[in-house]
Enzyme design. Sequence first.
Site, short mmCIF file in Angstrom:
data_model
loop_
_atom_site.label_atom_id
_atom_site.label_comp_id
_atom_site.label_asym_id
_atom_site.label_seq_id
_atom_site.Cartn_x
_atom_site.Cartn_y
_atom_site.Cartn_z
N HIS A 180 -4.89 -3.48 5.93
CA HIS A 180 -4.99 -3.67 4.69
C HIS A 180 -5.99 -4.17 3.99
O HIS A 180 -6.27 -5.13 3.70
CB HIS A 180 -3.74 -5.03 4.50
N ASP A 193 0.84 -1.43 0.11
CA ASP A 193 0.21 0.10 -0.03
C ASP A 193 0.79 1.26 0.28
O ASP A 193 0.63 2.14 -0.83
CB ASP A 193 -1.01 0.02 1.15
N1 LIG Z 1 -0.74 -7.98 2.28
C1 LIG Z 1 -0.80 -7.85 0.93
O1 LIG Z 1 -0.08 -6.75 0.49
C2 LIG Z 1 -1.12 -8.75 -0.06
C3 LIG Z 1 -0.93 -8.67 -1.48
C4 LIG Z 1 -1.45 -9.62 -2.27
C5 LIG Z 1 -1.76 -10.81 -1.74
N2 LIG Z 1 -2.13 -10.87 -0.51
C6 LIG Z 1 -2.52 -12.36 -0.04
O2 LIG Z 1 -1.48 -13.26 -0.13
C7 LIG Z 1 -2.09 -14.50 0.01
C8 LIG Z 1 -1.36 -15.34 -1.27
O3 LIG Z 1 -1.71 -14.87 -2.50
P1 LIG Z 1 -1.24 -15.73 -3.76
O4 LIG Z 1 -1.31 -14.88 -4.87
O5 LIG Z 1 0.20 -16.36 -3.61
O6 LIG Z 1 -2.30 -16.94 -3.48
P2 LIG Z 1 -2.39 -18.43 -4.17
O7 LIG Z 1 -3.81 -18.97 -3.95
O8 LIG Z 1 -1.75 -18.32 -5.53
O9 LIG Z 1 -1.17 -19.39 -3.20
C9 LIG Z 1 -1.67 -19.60 -1.78
C10 LIG Z 1 -0.85 -20.78 -1.50
O10 LIG Z 1 -1.08 -21.09 -0.01
C11 LIG Z 1 -0.93 -22.30 -0.06
N3 LIG Z 1 -1.53 -22.68 1.79
C12 LIG Z 1 -2.95 -22.61 2.01
N4 LIG Z 1 -2.84 -22.86 3.20
C13 LIG Z 1 -1.68 -23.06 3.57
C14 LIG Z 1 -1.13 -23.57 4.94
N5 LIG Z 1 -1.99 -23.80 5.97
N6 LIG Z 1 0.18 -23.81 4.83
C15 LIG Z 1 1.06 -23.61 3.89
N7 LIG Z 1 0.37 -23.07 2.66
C16 LIG Z 1 -0.79 -22.84 2.60
C17 LIG Z 1 -2.00 -22.97 -1.14
O11 LIG Z 1 -1.92 -24.29 -1.04
C18 LIG Z 1 -1.46 -21.88 -2.05
O12 LIG Z 1 -0.50 -22.74 -2.96
C19 LIG Z 1 -3.40 -14.46 -0.19
O13 LIG Z 1 -3.96 -14.43 1.01
C20 LIG Z 1 -3.54 -13.08 -0.82
O14 LIG Z 1 -4.90 -12.32 -0.44
C21 LIG Z 1 -1.61 -10.05 0.36
#
Ligand SMILES: NC(=O)c1ccc[n+]([C@@H]2O[C@H](COP(=O)([O-])OP(=O)(O)OC[C@H]3O[C@@H](n4cnc5c(N)ncnc54)[C@H](O)[C@@H]3O)[C@@H](O)[C@H]2O)c1
Length: 316
Positions: free
Chosen positions: A187, A159
């Site tokens: 966030h 952000d």
């Molecule tokens: N804070 C931020 O600025 C920000 C920005 C973008 C995305 N995000 C968040 O980041 C997260 C990941 O995004 P992504 O695009 O990589 O998602 P994605 O769905 O491509 O990957 C997430 C991965 O996490 C794994 N996973 C789920 N539960 C798990 C656990 N208990 N232990 C280990 N692995 C586990 C899944 O199997 C998957 O492979 C999402 O929650 C998204 O909303 C946050």
Amino acid sequence: MTQPVKITVTGAAGNIAYSLLWRIAAGDVYGKDTPVDLALLEIPAAVGKAQGVAMELNDSALPLVNSITVTDDVREAFENTSAAFLVGARPRSKGMERADLLEANGAIFTTQGKAINDYAARDVRVLVVGNPANTNALIAANNAPDLDDSQFNALMRLDHNRTLSQLALKTGKSTTDFTKVAVWGNHSASQFPDITFSNAEVDQEWYREEMIPKVAKRGAEIIEVRGSSSAASAASAAVDHMHDWIHGTQDWRTAAVPSDGSYGVDKGLICGFPTICRDGKWEIVQGLELNEFQKERIEASVAELREEREAVADLL
Ligand SMILES: NC(=O)c1ccc[n+]([C@@H]2O[C@H](COP(=O)([O-])OP(=O)(O)OC[C@H]3O[C@@H](n4cnc5c(N)ncnc54)[C@H](O)[C@@H]3O)[C@@H](O)[C@H]2O)c1
């Protein structure tokens, strides 16, 4: 060369990790003279895919990669780790209410918080990226009673970077030209990108009516335009956050850190603040005189953080 440092990435088969792991492996977090032992944590169903990611990391022949472990076991993933990027989270599925999402993620961050408490290096730094990041970090911190709350942060640097980028695009300057920028709160769309104390000379109407909503809703805009959620920019921001946490900062950065009660934010809530990092610790910038607009915007986002905390009260 110094001793290798262990770094854990959860959600290792996901989109963000696919960018993040290469930046870590290139030395962008600890430095170009520090080898890394990478631990990739996934759920059992995605361990195979994470192994594929590890194969590609190996194929990149990166000089700083000392070892790679792929596992679905939290102990193996977090044992002696110095830096943990908690990226893996349950996405919101169709028909899922916000409370259900908080609950589903609560289970993940309870387990991981406990494992970090029991097995990680005592000076571990934990950065929660998986959403809802602030409240997931609160849950993890509360489940790690032997560690200090300040060792748990949530990612709001994306952000912050989005704010710098909008200012740069508007003025034709570089993102590095702007000082004293910060994003307060959660966030989420309620966040408050704040340029009141910065040196940015922009039209106030543009700032309030266009820039703030643009930054706050940027995640949704990326999904709409790109067809999937921010990944490389989130990874880049996570690297920026952890790098600065280790190496320190001169100017303000946005970090979501446990509140010390400053600016009316309840003690303990993990909230975006203007911060400076010194000697490996984030310090909330103190003594700022806030105007009414700032106070209202901060309070609105903090109210949402309180609601989220309420929804997961049984996990704290
Ligand atoms: N804070 C931020 O600025 C920000 C920005 C973008 C995305 N995000 C968040 O980041 C997260 C990941 O995004 P992504 O695009 O990589 O998602 P994605 O769905 O491509 O990957 C997430 C991965 O996490 C794994 N996973 C789920 N539960 C798990 C656990 N208990 N232990 C280990 N692995 C586990 C899944 O199997 C998957 O492979 C999402 O929650 C998204 O909303 C946050």
